[in-house]
Scaffold this motif. Structure first.
Motif, short mmCIF file in Angstrom:
data_model
loop_
_atom_site.label_atom_id
_atom_site.label_comp_id
_atom_site.label_asym_id
_atom_site.label_seq_id
_atom_site.Cartn_x
_atom_site.Cartn_y
_atom_site.Cartn_z
N THR A 168 -7.70 25.00 7.23
CA THR A 168 -7.70 23.55 7.23
C THR A 168 -6.51 23.01 8.00
OG1 THR A 168 -8.86 23.45 5.10
CG2 THR A 168 -7.66 21.48 5.79
N ASN A 169 -5.35 23.58 7.78
CA ASN A 169 -4.15 23.15 8.48
C ASN A 169 -4.23 23.41 9.98
OD1 ASN A 169 -2.94 22.28 6.12
ND2 ASN A 169 -1.82 24.17 5.76
N GLU A 170 -5.01 24.41 10.36
CA GLU A 170 -5.18 24.74 11.78
C GLU A 170 -6.30 23.93 12.44
OE1 GLU A 170 -5.86 28.94 11.71
OE2 GLU A 170 -3.70 29.44 11.69
N GLY A 171 -7.05 23.17 11.64
CA GLY A 171 -8.18 22.43 12.20
C GLY A 171 -9.31 23.33 12.62
N LEU B 222 -11.71 19.28 11.27
CA LEU B 222 -12.58 19.86 12.30
C LEU B 222 -11.85 20.14 13.61
CD1 LEU B 222 -15.74 17.63 11.75
CD2 LEU B 222 -15.59 20.10 11.32
N GLY B 223 -10.59 19.74 13.68
CA GLY B 223 -9.81 19.96 14.90
C GLY B 223 -10.23 19.06 16.04
N LEU B 224 -10.72 17.86 15.72
CA LEU B 224 -11.24 16.95 16.74
C LEU B 224 -10.43 15.67 16.89
CD1 LEU B 224 -15.08 17.23 15.94
CD2 LEU B 224 -13.82 18.38 17.78
N GLU B 225 -9.25 15.63 16.27
CA GLU B 225 -8.49 14.38 16.23
C GLU B 225 -8.12 13.86 17.62
OE1 GLU B 225 -5.49 17.75 15.73
OE2 GLU B 225 -7.52 17.27 15.09
N ASN B 226 -7.94 14.76 18.58
CA ASN B 226 -7.56 14.32 19.94
C ASN B 226 -8.75 13.92 20.79
OD1 ASN B 226 -4.81 14.77 19.46
ND2 ASN B 226 -5.00 16.94 19.94
N ASN C 71 -24.26 22.26 17.79
CA ASN C 71 -25.17 21.40 17.03
C ASN C 71 -24.45 20.45 16.07
OD1 ASN C 71 -27.52 22.44 18.14
ND2 ASN C 71 -27.66 24.09 16.65
N LEU C 72 -23.12 20.48 16.07
CA LEU C 72 -22.35 19.68 15.12
C LEU C 72 -21.68 18.50 15.81
CD1 LEU C 72 -21.23 19.39 12.23
CD2 LEU C 72 -19.30 20.81 12.94
N ASN C 73 -21.89 17.31 15.26
CA ASN C 73 -21.28 16.08 15.77
C ASN C 73 -20.54 15.36 14.65
OD1 ASN C 73 -22.45 15.01 18.74
ND2 ASN C 73 -23.64 16.64 17.75
N LEU C 74 -19.50 14.62 15.04
CA LEU C 74 -18.71 13.83 14.10
C LEU C 74 -18.80 12.36 14.45
CD1 LEU C 74 -16.39 13.34 11.97
CD2 LEU C 74 -14.80 13.75 13.89
N LEU C 75 -19.01 11.54 13.41
CA LEU C 75 -18.83 10.10 13.54
C LEU C 75 -17.54 9.78 12.80
CD1 LEU C 75 -19.57 7.25 14.31
CD2 LEU C 75 -21.13 7.15 12.36
N ALA C 76 -16.51 9.45 13.56
CA ALA C 76 -15.17 9.33 13.01
C ALA C 76 -14.91 7.99 12.35
CB ALA C 76 -14.13 9.58 14.11
N LEU D 176 -20.36 9.30 18.95
CA LEU D 176 -20.37 10.66 18.41
C LEU D 176 -19.47 11.60 19.19
CD1 LEU D 176 -24.19 11.00 17.68
CD2 LEU D 176 -22.37 10.40 16.06
N VAL D 177 -18.79 12.48 18.46
CA VAL D 177 -17.91 13.49 19.06
C VAL D 177 -18.49 14.87 18.80
CG1 VAL D 177 -15.59 14.45 19.12
CG2 VAL D 177 -15.90 12.01 18.64
N LYS D 178 -18.77 15.59 19.87
CA LYS D 178 -19.32 16.94 19.73
C LYS D 178 -18.22 17.92 19.38
CE LYS D 178 -23.24 16.35 22.87
NZ LYS D 178 -23.95 16.86 24.07
#
Length: 273
Positions: free
Chosen positions: A216-219, A52-56, A84-89, A76-78
């Motif tokens: 995917t490689n570009e996040g 998702l390109g949210l690693e940082n 409308n999309l959030n990640l629980l890492a 949660l990370v927006k």
């Protein structure tokens, strides 16, 4: 708010595109206006944040919730562009035994107060991470590729899901990385082989695509780019998940594949729907 739909995306083996599929379905649902949370349940081997390109942007993880250090909403990370999309890492320094199935149930229960769809990216295999992931889910999507080992492992996972109370009504199949020309030449497992082994509802077909690898490689999930033909496939899957009747044939329109060969493939697959 209407009742949340909780979906676990799982597979029997790694490397079949499960995490990429989770990310792109999440993006597609969120783009339709649904509030979506994707959960990386692969404790110790996180990947969903990268796709998702949210690693940082990860500050807190699911382990912080389990340990009582943070509330669910604070972890949660927006997403950068999909509001409308959030990640629980997940945590890369933890291990799978640090989370119990009951922990996941409590976390998901909190998330249902905030989201329409909750997608749980299950780790491959059938150990603790799998048990954690399926415990709170209402529906399971099994992702497989059309090779013998993936089909065999997917069949085993379907059996385990059925032992946990899942059935034909809440288990679906996504066949990833299909190469129609190879199917026609009998160089790849045929639809009949897949049907005989799995015999569950087909919710989507994703052709093999270099574009997915690049995105995917570009996040940057490919579902973000409507100009890419494969984005249509994930959009169609999202529509089916949300209750719309989209013919499975739509999954190959505008894709640069052997259309005649792929329709032959589909006619055989649709026989099980």
């Amino acid at each position: 708010m209407k009742q949340s739909k909780i979906i676990v995306v799982t597979s029997g083996k790694g490397g079949v595109g499960k995490t990429t599929t989770t990310a792109n379905i999440g993006v597609s649902l969120a783009q339709k206006g649904f509030k979506v949370c994707v959960i990386d349940a692969d404790i110790g081997l996180k990947n969903l944040d990268l796709v998702l390109g949210l690693e940082n942007r990860i500050v807190y993880t699911i382990i912080d919730i389990v340990n009582g250090n943070k509330k669910v909403k604070d972890t949660l990370v927006k997403h950068k562009t999909v509001k409308n999309l959030n990640l629980l890492a997940s945590s890369q320094v933890a291990n799978k035994n640090m989370v119990e199935p009951e922990d996941m149930v409590k976390i998901v229960d909190e998330l249902t107060k905030m989201f329409d769809y909750i997608l749980i990216d299950s780790p491959a295999g059938i150990e603790r991470g799998f048990s954690n992931s399926i415990k709170a889910a209402q529906h399971a999507i099994v992702v497989t590729t059309p090779d013998l080992t993936a089909i065999s492992d997917a069949d085993r996972v379907i059996g385990l899901l059925e032992n946990e109370g899942f059935n034909d009504n809440n288990i679906s199949l996504i066949v990833n990385r299909i190469k129609p020309k190879m199917v026609e030449k009998k160089e790849m497992l045929s639809p009949d082989d897949i049907k005989e082994a799995l015999a569950i509802n087909l919710i989507g077909i994703i052709p093999d695509s270099e574009e997915i690898i690049i995105s995917t490689n570009e996040g940057k999930p490919i579902a973000l780019d409507s100009s890419k033909s494969v984005a249509i496939n994930f959009n169609n899957i999202a529509l089916r998940i949300s209750g719309e009747d989209v013919p499975i044939e739509e999954d190959i329109k505008n894709n640069n594949v052997d259309t005649e060969g792929f329709f032959s493939f589909l006619k055989k697959m649709i026989g099980r729907r």
